[in-house]
Design an enzyme around this catalytic site. Structure first.
Site, PDB file in Angstrom:
ATOM      1  N   LYS A  22      12.336   0.266  45.788  1.00 10.25           N
ATOM      2  CA  LYS A  22      11.796  -0.197  44.509  1.00 10.25           C
ATOM      3  C   LYS A  22      11.462  -1.682  44.614  1.00 10.25           C
ATOM      4  O   LYS A  22      12.305  -2.497  45.019  1.00 10.25           O
ATOM      5  CB  LYS A  22      12.852   0.052  43.426  1.00 10.25           C
ATOM      6  CG  LYS A  22      12.298   0.268  42.044  1.00 10.25           C
ATOM      7  CD  LYS A  22      13.420   0.737  41.130  1.00 10.25           C
ATOM      8  CE  LYS A  22      12.975   0.860  39.713  1.00 10.25           C
ATOM      9  NZ  LYS A  22      14.104   1.073  38.805  1.00 10.25           N
TER      10      LYS A  22
HETATM   11  C1  E4P Z   1      13.906   2.629  35.794  1.00 12.50           C
HETATM   12  O1  E4P Z   1      13.347   2.700  36.855  1.00 12.50           O
HETATM   13  C2  E4P Z   1      13.928   1.407  34.982  1.00 12.50           C
HETATM   14  O2  E4P Z   1      14.491   0.348  35.677  1.00 12.50           O
HETATM   15  C3  E4P Z   1      14.645   1.696  33.685  1.00 12.50           C
HETATM   16  O3  E4P Z   1      14.109   2.872  33.127  1.00 12.50           O
HETATM   17  C4  E4P Z   1      14.582   0.527  32.702  1.00 12.50           C
HETATM   18  O4  E4P Z   1      15.126   0.943  31.475  1.00 12.50           O
HETATM   19  P1  E4P Z   1      15.553  -0.085  30.316  1.00 12.50           P
HETATM   20  O5  E4P Z   1      14.315  -0.756  29.817  1.00 12.50           O
HETATM   21  O6  E4P Z   1      16.182   0.769  29.279  1.00 12.50           O
HETATM   22  O7  E4P Z   1      16.494  -1.060  30.940  1.00 12.50           O
END
Ligand code: E4P
Length: 217
Positions: A83
């Protein structure tokens, strides 16, 4: 639509995986913090539990260090997905890593142009954040629709991974728009099954069944 579970808590992943609901997992530095675990150790454990891709995020922001961290993350397991932040250095790393055959997830996407750049960098997944846009009174689902249209216009292979999902409605709308994947917090994933008429109907059927005095088998 594929469901990824958005958590680094192993017990939550196990429970949903046993229900057959998990096509992959996403984590981020905040979720690692919440898990209280070491990133390498917990990611390795998650990768051994699920067959699908498990996203683990680099913490560096410059290209050279991103690539060093990516090399460490890539060694964790075959189903790892690296990522990367949606920055110029992150996109450069995305291009290099996908060219090397790694799965990549470009994260923190808040605009259609950013998603276009990620597709051009060969990202396996683009992660548009619905909930964080909604928090600013901007409809996050509009962004999913824009990206869907752009990717279809040019036949990009990059998959839309709807992220920052906060409600069951986000999941439904993302599916209607045609997002390839939704990454969903465990509680929201479990809430998808709920409907008061299902509960009421089941209660009535069970009451009538008891009155028949029958058993099956
Ligand atoms: C997933 O890949 C993201 O990092 C996550 O869904 C972010 O979610 P949030 O905005 O609730 O922290």
């Amino acid at each position: 639509m594929k469901f990824f579970v958005d958590t680094a808590v192993v017990d939550e992943i196990k429970e949903l995986n046993d229900l057959g609901l998990v096509d992959g997992v996403t984590t981020n530095p905040s979720l690692i913090l919440k898990s209280g675990r070491d990133i390498i150790e917990v990611t390795k454990e998650i990768c051994s539990l699920v067959d699908g891709p498990v996203s683990a995020e680099v913490a560096a922001t410059d290209y050279e260090t991103i690539m060093k961290e990516a090399a460490v993350i890539a060694k964790i397991a075959d189903n790892i997905c690296i990522k990367l932040p949606l920055t110029l250095d992150g996109l450069k790393a995305c291009k290099a890593l996908t060219s090397d055959g790694h799965k990549t997830n470009v994260t923190l996407c808040f605009s259609a142009n950013q998603a276009l750049l990620a597709a051009k960098a060969g990202a396996t997944y683009i992660s548009p954040f619905i909930g964080r846009l909604d928090d600013m009174a901007i409809d996050g689902l509009d962004l999913i629709a824009e990206i869907r249209q752009i990717y279809d216009n040019y036949d990009y292979d990059t998959q839309i991974l709807a992220a920052s999902i906060r409600t069951v409605n986000h999941v439904k709308e993302a599916a209607l728009i045609g997002a390839d994947v939704s990454t969903v917090p465990p509680s929201t994933l479990k809430a998808l099954v709920k409907h008061p008429l299902t509960d009421k109907g089941l209660e009535a059927f069970l009451a009538d069944w008891a009155k028949t005095g029958q058993t099956i088998g």
